[in-house]
Design an enzyme around this catalytic site. Structure first.
Site, PDB file in Angstrom:
ATOM      1  N   GLU A  56       5.605   0.047   2.217  1.00 31.75           N
ATOM      2  CA  GLU A  56       5.914   1.581   2.197  1.00 31.75           C
ATOM      3  C   GLU A  56       5.816   1.861   3.798  1.00 31.75           C
ATOM      4  O   GLU A  56       6.541   2.902   4.256  1.00 31.75           O
ATOM      5  CB  GLU A  56       4.639   2.124   1.706  1.00 31.75           C
ATOM      6  CG  GLU A  56       4.963   2.083   0.098  1.00 31.75           C
ATOM      7  CD  GLU A  56       4.035   0.691  -0.694  1.00 31.75           C
ATOM      8  OE1 GLU A  56       3.929   0.681  -1.591  1.00 31.75           O
ATOM      9  OE2 GLU A  56       3.534   0.022   0.255  1.00 31.75           O
ATOM     10  N   PHE A  76      -7.604   5.650 -11.159  1.00 31.87           N
ATOM     11  CA  PHE A  76      -6.801   4.471 -10.779  1.00 31.87           C
ATOM     12  C   PHE A  76      -5.780   4.809  -9.660  1.00 31.87           C
ATOM     13  O   PHE A  76      -4.923   5.511 -10.118  1.00 31.87           O
ATOM     14  CB  PHE A  76      -6.286   4.037 -11.718  1.00 31.87           C
ATOM     15  CG  PHE A  76      -5.507   2.603 -11.438  1.00 31.87           C
ATOM     16  CD1 PHE A  76      -6.045   1.558 -10.843  1.00 31.87           C
ATOM     17  CD2 PHE A  76      -4.057   2.324 -11.570  1.00 31.87           C
ATOM     18  CE1 PHE A  76      -5.290   0.361 -10.200  1.00 31.87           C
ATOM     19  CE2 PHE A  76      -3.098   1.401 -11.083  1.00 31.87           C
ATOM     20  CZ  PHE A  76      -3.816   0.383 -10.782  1.00 31.87           C
ATOM     21  N   GLN A  77      -5.918   4.441  -8.608  1.00 30.10           N
ATOM     22  CA  GLN A  77      -4.848   4.649  -7.522  1.00 30.10           C
ATOM     23  C   GLN A  77      -4.895   6.074  -6.993  1.00 30.10           C
ATOM     24  O   GLN A  77      -3.804   6.599  -6.528  1.00 30.10           O
ATOM     25  CB  GLN A  77      -3.382   4.229  -7.697  1.00 30.10           C
ATOM     26  CG  GLN A  77      -3.145   2.371  -7.929  1.00 30.10           C
ATOM     27  CD  GLN A  77      -1.738   2.061  -7.947  1.00 30.10           C
ATOM     28  OE1 GLN A  77      -0.829   2.835  -8.454  1.00 30.10           O
ATOM     29  NE2 GLN A  77      -1.432   0.924  -7.343  1.00 30.10           N
ATOM     30  N   MET A  87       2.479  -8.298  26.100  1.00 35.24           N
ATOM     31  CA  MET A  87       1.887  -7.298  26.905  1.00 35.24           C
ATOM     32  C   MET A  87       0.427  -7.499  26.974  1.00 35.24           C
ATOM     33  O   MET A  87      -0.355  -7.215  28.070  1.00 35.24           O
ATOM     34  CB  MET A  87       2.306  -6.014  26.411  1.00 35.24           C
ATOM     35  CG  MET A  87       1.781  -4.639  27.348  1.00 35.24           C
ATOM     36  SD  MET A  87       2.852  -4.672  28.923  1.00 35.24           S
ATOM     37  CE  MET A  87       4.309  -4.083  28.556  1.00 35.24           C
ATOM     38  N   LYS A 141       1.893  13.372 -10.925  1.00 35.61           N
ATOM     39  CA  LYS A 141       2.368  12.703 -12.077  1.00 35.61           C
ATOM     40  C   LYS A 141       2.869  13.800 -12.925  1.00 35.61           C
ATOM     41  O   LYS A 141       4.157  13.650 -13.627  1.00 35.61           O
ATOM     42  CB  LYS A 141       2.122  11.679 -12.385  1.00 35.61           C
ATOM     43  CG  LYS A 141       2.912  10.812 -13.267  1.00 35.61           C
ATOM     44  CD  LYS A 141       2.345   9.243 -13.972  1.00 35.61           C
ATOM     45  CE  LYS A 141       3.306   8.557 -14.733  1.00 35.61           C
ATOM     46  NZ  LYS A 141       2.893   7.237 -15.164  1.00 35.61           N
TER      47      LYS A 141
END
Length: 738
Positions: free
Chosen positions: A53, A115-116, A483, A165
């Site tokens: 993602e 959940f999530q 760096m 949802k």
């Protein structure tokens, strides 16, 4: 008749996206976005499946940076949404227009630690321009159109829309939202006419003006207005890391990038200017260094669409809130109106100032060291510059390679240089290149990555392979987090703590695992041919270039120092440090007379060998008067160069050419210009006997158009590449006769 057919929230969402002109979404599906992906199955909007993602957001950024359109990414709830946050913070700091759509658990579960479930709305507040959570389907069309408007207008930035949802599954009759009502959001357009007049008067009053242009020029699409402004004013111009390409690198007024790893000429120009015209910049600490010592002699005109930036880091005598494209248009008009009575004021001083900046640029050019044993990273960037010709899209990761690319690769158009500036996100380069290639399928795209950042984005090789994106991925592999290693070496007594990257995959086998072509390059003489092959090979290519492991990026401004206190590097080591203030401006009478030098060079007839010689000549501000080349032996050329310029610069040219990998022998002699008894016959610049375009076969193979020049009508155009022509013009520039 109104269509009374009911649509799901997901279908309404896609209809809104289509009305906003969205062609592509970068995303990764999950449980909370299943309704959306089900609706996508039958929809015409393209979806690019990324492998993480965070990379979906970086790809949306690359799409937006390369195209100027709003990029769109999508993720599911919980970990999917939180993975977007680095990309959103990156877009927020660099002012990139993104709309991120996240799924969320159903409204009846919100707040129960389901959940999530994660507080996406709260988490994203600090790293977005604005965000929404849609709990009512009736609000969805308005929210989506507002999100696109806010992301793209004013100071661009990311906007997140969190959609539960059950809202995606609910049904309603779609009612288009044709009008937006955002009374608290009114981004400015034109600047205050009184302030415009004050700014123009300050410009005419100045003797040493310098234009400091940033990413706002790119965002506003103000490159044409900037070119007109700089040309009318004749002022030296520096472009920040985010602003590269805003003014073509081939423009005679362009100096380079300023700041921590900016050039000597750019930083000393900022230090010596008496007027700083800051356009679409935020006076970032990587540019200013020690703020109290930044541009100490300069009054400031600051133009920015975000009024909160005006006076935030540096006080401005004239602060103009407005779209920089509109404001530059106003300033150009005002300059034109007032030029008749003001153009001659301080004209001699401004000409002397321009000469001084050119002298700094010639005395301390950005150095490209050569080696017969190991590939120098600067050599790698100069080869990519030769291939790209100033027209390719280059997406960079973060680190030393990013700074060398910014220093040494030309960008003659806006939206060709894509990098993570404000946040410095490792792993940015490859997914950003994916987004850029999707946005611009007809343009060559290079992804320049380090061996550290590349290993954060290796899974996206699957995306490249899946969509057959012809990206040329170039890994600058120095075996370190370069760096960080440089800072540990210079400022932590060389105590190299956990910066060695001991293990790196075999590039050819890694590429083959994804069905791609790959190669590893280890010798300097093989580099040009390998990059040439990569550029002309259809489809994606992975090129792992092993470079010198302990090379440092110079110039470098130490933390806490002023930008005039640069560490110039080993090429410019001297017994005493450079003066913290610019030397007095040199009058025309102080400039040493130019000399001519005839240089005979025996070199291998290898791709790019002659171009590298010409690059050295132009970098030292020397004029090429004539060039001839004859076969000397199988695989070898004898090249005769007739040069003109400062004696010291010509000596540096001979020294640097002698170090090139493909050069076997150099001999030369010099004479003062005008010495008619001994001077070698020199043909006009236009009589060059080599077809310059033939020197860069890859330039034509890439299908990139030649870089545009801005010569006045009727000016003869010698058959030289634009950059060489510019340097020749600069070095020959004389003050107007009085």
């Amino acid at each position: 008749m109104v269509n009374e057919k009911k649509m799901t929230g997901a279908e309404i969402l896609l209809e809104c996206l289509a009305r906003e002109g969205v062609e592509c979404i970068f995303g990764y599906p999950g449980g909370a976005t299943l309704p959306l992906y089900d609706a996508l199955y039958d929809h015409g909007i393209r979806h690019v499946l990324m492998r993480h993602e965070e990379n979906a957001c970086f790809a949306a950024e690359g799409y937006a940076r390369a195209s100027g359109k709003v990029g769109v990414c999508c993720a599911t709830s919980g970990p999917g949404a939180t993975n977007l946050m680095t990309g959103l913070a990156d877009a927020h700091l660099d002012s990139i227009p993104i709309v991120a759509i996240t799924g969320q658990v159903s409204t009846k579960v919100l707040g129960t630690t389901g959940f999530q479930e994660a507080d996406t709305f709260g988490i994203s507040l600090p790293c977005t321009k604005h965000n929404y959570q849609v709990r009512n389907l009736a609000d969805l069309p308005r929210v989506i159109h507002e999100a696109f408007y806010i992301a793209a207008t004013g100071r661009p930035g990311p906007v997140l829309v969190d959609i539960p949802k059950d809202v995606q599954q609910a049904k309603a009759v779609y009612e288009p939202c044709d009008e937006l009502d955002l009374p608290g959001y009114q981004p400015p357009a034109e600047g205050d006419p009184e302030l415009i007049a004050q700014a123009v008067q300050m410009i005419w009053d100045s003797e040493r003006p310098l234009v400091y242009a940033g990413g706002g020029i790119i965002s506003a699409g103000a490159s044409r207005e900037l070119h007109e402004f700089v040309g009318r004013l004749g002022a030296p111009t520096v472009c920040t890391l985010m602003g590269l390409g805003g003014l073509p690198a081939d423009d005679p007024h362009f100096v380079s990038m300023p700041g921590m790893h900016g050039s000597y000429a750019a930083n000393m120009g900022l230090t010596g200017a008496d007027l700083l015209i800051a356009l679409g910049v935020r006076f970032d600490d990587r540019v200013t260094g020690k703020l109290a010592a930044f541009a100490p002699r300069a009054r400031v005109i600051h133009v920015d669409v975000d009024a909160s930036e005006l006076g935030k880091n540096r006080h401005a005598e004239v602060a103009i809130a407005g779209d920089v494209k509109c404001v530059l248009g106003q300033m150009n008009h005002r300059l034109n109106e007032t030029s008749r009575e003001n153009a001659e004021r301080h004209a001699e001083e401004r000409e002397a100032w321009q000469r001084q900046v050119r002298v700094w640029k010639a005395e301390y050019p950005l150095w490209v060291p050569a080696s017969h044993e190991v590939i120098k990273p600067q050599h790698l960037m100069s080869e990519i510059d030769r291939l790209s010709g100033g027209a390719a899209i280059v997406a960079s990761d973060v680190g030393q390679h990013q700074m060398w690319a910014a220093q040494l690769i030309r960008f003659n158009e806006p939206r060709r240089w894509l990098c993570s500036g404000g946040l410095g996100s490792m792993g940015f380069g490859l997914p950003a290149a994916i987004g850029a290639q999707v946005a611009c399928p007809d343009k060559p795209v290079f992804a320049i990555v380090g061996d550290g950042g590349f290993q954060m984005s290796i899974p996206e090789l699957a995306t490249v392979a899946n969509y057959k994106l012809p990206i040329k991925i170039v890994i600058m592999n120095n075996g370190h987090l370069g760096m960080v290693r440089q800072w540990q070496e210079l400022f932590h007594q060389n105590r190299l703590s956990h910066v060695e990257l001991d293990t790196f995959p075999d590039a050819e086998k890694l590429a083959a695992a994804y069905g791609l072509r790959g190669m590893t390059v280890e010798h300097p003489k093989a580099l040009a041919h390998a990059l040439h092959e990569a550029a002309i090979t259809p489809g994606p290519m992975l090129v792992n270039v092993r470079v010198a492991p302990y090379e440092n990026v110079y110039p470098m401004v130490p933390s806490g120092a002023g930008i005039q206190e640069m560490v110039l590097g080993p090429e410019y080591e001297r017994e005493e440090p450079a003066s913290p203030l610019p030397p007095p401006l040199k009058s025309h009478d102080d400039v040493a007379p130019p000399v001519q030098r005839t240089l005979d060079v025996l070199l291998e007839n290898a791709p790019g060998a002659l171009q590298r010689i010409l690059t050295i000549i132009t970098a030292q501000c020397c004029a090429l008067r004539n060039l001839s080349a004859d076969p000397a032996a199988p695989g070898r050329l004898k090249v005769t160069l007739a040069l003109e310029g400062d004696a010291k610069a010509l000596s540096r040219v001979e020294k640097k050419i002698g170090k090139l990998v493909n050069v076997l022998e150099t001999t030369g002699s010099a004479t003062p210009v005008g010495d008619t008894e001994t001077e070698s016959p020199v043909s006009p610049t236009g009589s060059c006997q080599v077809d310059s375009e033939a020197l860069d076969p890859i330039f034509a193979l890439l299908g990139a158009p030649p870089a545009k020049t801005h010569d006045s009508p009727g000016t003869s155009k010698p058959p030289l590449r634009p950059r060489r022509q510019r340097w020749a013009q600069e070095c020959k520039a004389e003050p107007n006769p009085r």
